[in-house]
Design a protein around this motif. Sequence first.
Motif, short mmCIF file in Angstrom:
data_model
loop_
_atom_site.label_atom_id
_atom_site.label_comp_id
_atom_site.label_asym_id
_atom_site.label_seq_id
_atom_site.Cartn_x
_atom_site.Cartn_y
_atom_site.Cartn_z
N ALA A 1 0.83 -1.20 0.10
CA ALA A 1 -0.08 0.03 -0.08
C ALA A 1 0.97 1.49 -0.06
O ALA A 1 1.98 1.20 0.33
CB ALA A 1 -0.93 0.09 1.30
N THR A 2 0.31 2.36 -0.50
CA THR A 2 1.13 3.58 -0.40
C THR A 2 0.78 4.17 0.74
O THR A 2 -0.11 3.69 1.61
CB THR A 2 0.54 4.47 -1.60
OG1 THR A 2 -0.87 5.02 -1.43
CG2 THR A 2 0.50 3.73 -3.10
N ILE A 3 1.86 5.25 0.91
CA ILE A 3 1.52 6.12 2.51
C ILE A 3 0.23 6.43 2.42
O ILE A 3 -0.42 6.61 3.42
CB ILE A 3 2.49 7.16 2.65
CG1 ILE A 3 3.97 6.51 2.82
CG2 ILE A 3 2.21 8.07 3.73
CD1 ILE A 3 4.99 7.20 2.66
N GLU A 4 -0.32 7.28 1.35
CA GLU A 4 -1.62 7.85 1.17
C GLU A 4 -2.77 6.75 1.51
O GLU A 4 -3.66 7.05 2.49
CB GLU A 4 -1.98 8.27 -0.19
CG GLU A 4 -1.04 9.52 -0.41
CD GLU A 4 0.50 9.12 -0.90
OE1 GLU A 4 0.62 8.11 -1.30
OE2 GLU A 4 1.12 10.24 -0.70
N GLU A 5 -2.65 5.46 1.01
CA GLU A 5 -3.79 4.49 1.25
C GLU A 5 -3.77 4.06 2.82
O GLU A 5 -4.64 3.88 3.62
CB GLU A 5 -3.40 3.25 0.57
CG GLU A 5 -3.80 3.54 -0.78
CD GLU A 5 -3.37 2.31 -1.87
OE1 GLU A 5 -3.78 2.20 -2.65
OE2 GLU A 5 -2.27 1.64 -1.49
N ILE A 6 -2.27 3.87 3.33
CA ILE A 6 -2.29 3.66 4.99
C ILE A 6 -2.64 4.69 5.77
O ILE A 6 -3.21 4.47 6.99
CB ILE A 6 -0.68 3.31 5.26
CG1 ILE A 6 -0.35 2.07 4.72
CG2 ILE A 6 -0.64 3.04 6.62
CD1 ILE A 6 1.21 1.86 4.52
N THR A 7 -2.35 5.93 5.45
CA THR A 7 -3.04 7.18 6.35
C THR A 7 -4.19 7.25 6.10
O THR A 7 -5.00 7.28 7.05
CB THR A 7 -2.42 8.67 5.53
OG1 THR A 7 -1.13 8.53 5.33
CG2 THR A 7 -2.79 9.65 6.26
N ASP A 8 -5.09 6.81 5.14
CA ASP A 8 -6.67 6.82 5.06
C ASP A 8 -7.20 5.82 5.78
O ASP A 8 -8.08 6.01 6.42
CB ASP A 8 -6.95 6.74 3.40
CG ASP A 8 -8.51 7.03 3.46
OD1 ASP A 8 -8.86 7.92 3.90
OD2 ASP A 8 -8.88 6.05 2.78
N ARG A 9 -6.36 4.64 5.92
CA ARG A 9 -6.96 3.42 6.86
C ARG A 9 -6.87 3.81 8.18
O ARG A 9 -7.83 3.69 8.98
CB ARG A 9 -6.21 2.14 6.58
CG ARG A 9 -6.31 1.79 5.15
CD ARG A 9 -5.46 0.44 4.97
NE ARG A 9 -5.29 -0.15 3.51
CZ ARG A 9 -4.29 -0.81 2.84
NH1 ARG A 9 -3.34 -1.04 3.97
NH2 ARG A 9 -4.32 -0.98 1.75
N ILE A 10 -5.55 4.47 8.58
CA ILE A 10 -5.44 4.80 9.97
C ILE A 10 -6.57 6.01 10.33
O ILE A 10 -6.90 5.89 11.32
CB ILE A 10 -4.11 5.33 10.18
CG1 ILE A 10 -3.05 3.99 10.13
CG2 ILE A 10 -3.87 6.11 11.46
CD1 ILE A 10 -1.75 4.43 10.18
N ARG A 11 -6.72 7.14 9.55
CA ARG A 11 -7.63 8.02 9.58
C ARG A 11 -8.95 7.51 9.65
O ARG A 11 -9.68 7.88 10.79
CB ARG A 11 -7.75 8.89 8.39
CG ARG A 11 -8.65 10.12 8.48
CD ARG A 11 -8.57 11.05 7.30
NE ARG A 11 -7.19 11.99 7.23
CZ ARG A 11 -6.40 11.54 6.25
NH1 ARG A 11 -6.88 10.77 5.15
NH2 ARG A 11 -5.27 12.16 6.38
N ARG A 12 -9.53 6.60 9.03
CA ARG A 12 -10.85 6.02 9.53
C ARG A 12 -10.89 5.00 10.87
O ARG A 12 -11.88 5.20 11.73
CB ARG A 12 -11.18 4.77 8.29
CG ARG A 12 -11.55 5.44 7.04
CD ARG A 12 -12.14 4.55 6.18
NE ARG A 12 -11.40 3.38 5.72
CZ ARG A 12 -10.54 3.34 4.72
NH1 ARG A 12 -10.41 4.49 4.06
NH2 ARG A 12 -9.81 2.09 4.47
N ALA A 13 -9.76 4.51 11.13
CA ALA A 13 -9.51 3.88 12.61
C ALA A 13 -9.73 4.88 13.54
O ALA A 13 -9.89 4.59 14.74
CB ALA A 13 -8.26 2.98 12.60
N ALA A 14 -9.04 6.14 13.24
CA ALA A 14 -8.72 7.12 14.44
C ALA A 14 -9.94 7.97 14.64
O ALA A 14 -9.97 8.84 15.27
CB ALA A 14 -7.76 7.87 14.25
N ALA A 15 -11.02 7.68 13.58
CA ALA A 15 -12.09 8.46 13.84
C ALA A 15 -12.81 8.91 14.74
O ALA A 15 -13.25 9.96 15.15
CB ALA A 15 -13.25 8.27 12.55
N SER A 16 -12.92 7.88 15.76
CA SER A 16 -13.54 7.95 17.08
C SER A 16 -12.82 9.07 17.96
O SER A 16 -13.37 9.29 19.05
CB SER A 16 -13.59 6.65 17.74
OG SER A 16 -12.18 5.97 18.08
N GLY A 17 -11.63 9.12 17.68
CA GLY A 17 -10.67 10.24 18.57
C GLY A 17 -10.42 9.70 20.00
O GLY A 17 -9.99 10.35 20.69
#
Length: 101
Positions: A2-18
């Motif tokens: 995966a690209t860094i952008e794809e990994i960042t997007d996956r982590i962004r979704r996981a971190a959405a709960s804050g």
Amino acid sequence: MATIEEITDRIRRAAASGALERSIKLDLKGEGFIHIQGAEVSNADLPADLVVRVARKDLEALGKGELDPMRAMMTGRLKLSDMGLAMKLLPQIQSLFSSAG
């Protein structure tokens, strides 16, 4: 891989709960950065409470369960700026790593 952008997007979704209490920076060993603070995730090289230095391929292997985090630390493939804080945040970090895989 995966690209860094794809990994960042996956982590962004996981971190959405804050739910992450402290800031974490993933230093991808010359390939870029992923900075997580609460629900905010970026590729900025910002200061963080905990810095995790790991290659992008190893981050993905950790996320997929193909690389044991303890073995990665023992062999130098994973480095932490603060082991005590990392242990305290372990469940949250594991959740983020699993989303990166």
